[in-house]
Design an enzyme around this catalytic site. Structure first.
Site, PDB file in Angstrom:
ATOM      1  CD  GLU A  44      -5.560   4.462  -1.679  1.00  0.00           C
ATOM      2  OE1 GLU A  44      -5.823   4.854  -0.536  1.00  0.00           O
ATOM      3  OE2 GLU A  44      -6.374   3.846  -2.386  1.00  0.00           O
TER       4      GLU A  44
ATOM      5  CE1 TYR B 264      -3.692   2.559   0.830  1.00  0.00           C
ATOM      6  CE2 TYR B 264      -1.880   3.639   1.980  1.00  0.00           C
ATOM      7  CZ  TYR B 264      -3.143   3.688   1.429  1.00  0.00           C
ATOM      8  OH  TYR B 264      -3.863   4.860   1.460  1.00  0.00           O
TER       9      TYR B 264
END
Ligand SMILES: Nc1ncnc2c1ncn2[C@@H]1O[C@H](COP(=O)(O)OP(=O)(O)O)[C@@H](O)[C@H]1O
Ligand SMILES: [Mg+2]
Length: 377
Positions: free
Chosen positions: A185, A101
């Protein structure tokens, strides 16, 4: 403005980040064609501006073009957290070895950006962050310096990302800076069995203040927006959020509107919406705002709370009076005008003497009256 995954993917690719081959379509037949071009197998992905698509059944692997068509037929039209799926993206399946992530977000309170990264990326990242915060690294970024190779190496080391991902970390930062984004992201960012670093999912939020130089994305509102009133408000360019109470709220300035919501709640009623009409208070904006608020059947009174500054209260009062010519007021309107030219503004409303318009001199008094009108039977 949030971008769709396929738009984020396009930006990532332009900045040299490896992404799977992919194409979008709005029809099952189109999905079959794309799967064929991708070599048969494809991941069919709902394009909606919300996360958690995988868990909601909006991301599925199809083994061949026929299955891709059937899968697209199932996903198109689906409702994912209130967003209707109008298009799907078909992406080449990637052999995932590990999911990471990584994101950059604006940390307004600190006046900096924050890199958030974890070696435990994927669809469970919220769970990881909630139960084991130590598995998620948070590293401040000085916006004047940005993410240099050294900073990228620091982020990778802190989060347990592979050393070779540092290059992608620098490029993701370049996406943020060059595309005027407030959030970038990649989840998951993966290492493939072949040892490549690939961004399988992307989320980008652009800064609306820079729309003038990001014309390529257009300024069409999010048509997948679930709430019809929010959609109607977005079409009129209003800064409106629907809530579930019975007191409609209009104010100038986000801070004042937020306080107004609090005061309404303290008076024992619930706000029906947030609406910030900003600095201008033209009759058109007032009429548009009232139209949207009054089309919510739950609304039983409307509170207009204005503190006149650059836009003086008499201009606001003019706007209200002219809006009353075009909008049929069906529920009481409580108006509090204070600040620049308040007396003149109040006089204008007194002259109009509309039977459903009440004036109050303080915010507390206005909220009390609006709450009373909304809750009394
Ligand atoms: N192209 C792909 N190849 C292989 N797996 C994929 C691909 N795209 C997504 N996935 C898998 O599906 C999961 C969910 O997809 P993602 O695009 O992250 O959607 P969301 O985050 O909205 O659930 C990913 O974590 C990944 O495991
Ligand atoms: Mg994801």
């Amino acid at each position: 403005m949030d971008l769709y995954e396929h738009q984020a993917r396009e930006l990532f690719a332009e900045h040299g980040i490896v992404v799977p081959r992919a194409e979008v379509t709005d029809s099952p037949a189109g999905a079959r064609e794309i799967a064929r071009r991708l070599g048969g197998r494809a991941v069919v992905k709902a394009q909606v501006k919300t996360g958690g698509r995988g868990k909601a059944g909006g991301v599925r692997l199809a083994a061949d073009p026929a299955e891709a068509e059937a899968t697209a037929r199932r996903i198109l039209g689906m409702d994912i957290k209130g967003h209707r799926v109008g298009t799907v993206m078909l992406a080449e399946p990637v052999d995932v070895e590990h999911e990471f992530y990584v994101s950059y977000v604006l940390d307004r309170a600190a006046g900096r950006f924050l890199a958030i990264a974890s070696a435990e990326g994927g669809t469970e990242i919220e769970e990881v962050a909630a139960t084991r915060p130590e598995a998620v690294a948070r590293i401040p970024i000085d916006p004047a310096v940005g993410v240099t190779s050294a900073k990228a190496a620091e982020i990778a080391a802190a989060a347990g990302l592979p050393t070779q991902s540092a290059d992608v970390l620098v490029r993701l930062w370049q996406v943020l800076v060059r595309e005027d984004a407030l959030l970038v992201e990649a989840n998951p960012l993966v290492r493939t069995r072949q040892g490549r670093i690939v961004a399988l999912d992307g989320k980008v939020t652009l800064d609306d203040n820079s729309r003038f130089r990001q014309a390529r994305w257009g300024d069409a509102p999010d048509t997948g927006r679930a709430d019809p009133l929010e959609a109607a408000a977005a079409e009129r360019g209003l800064n409106y959020v629907r809530l579930d109470g019975e007191v409609g709220v209009i104010g100038n300035g986000a801070g004042l509107v937020m306080s107004t919501l609090d005061v309404v709640a303290r008076c024992g009623a619930r706000p029906a919406n947030f609406l910030d009409i900003g600095g201008g208070a033209s009759a058109q904006v007032m009429a548009d705002g009232l139209t949207v608020i009054l089309s919510d059947p739950a609304v039983r009174s409307v509170l207009v709370n204005v503190f006149g500054g650059i836009t003086a209260c008499d201009a606001v009062a003019d706007g209200i009076v002219r809006a009353l010519d075009t909008v049929r007021l069906t529920r009481p309107l409580v108006v509090r005008l204070d600040g620049n030219n308040a007396a003149r503004g109040r006089a204008i409303l007194d002259d109009r003497a509309h039977p459903l318009v009440h004036q109050a001199t303080t915010m507390d008094d206005a909220a009390r009256r609006a709450a009373h009108l909304a809750t009394a039977h």
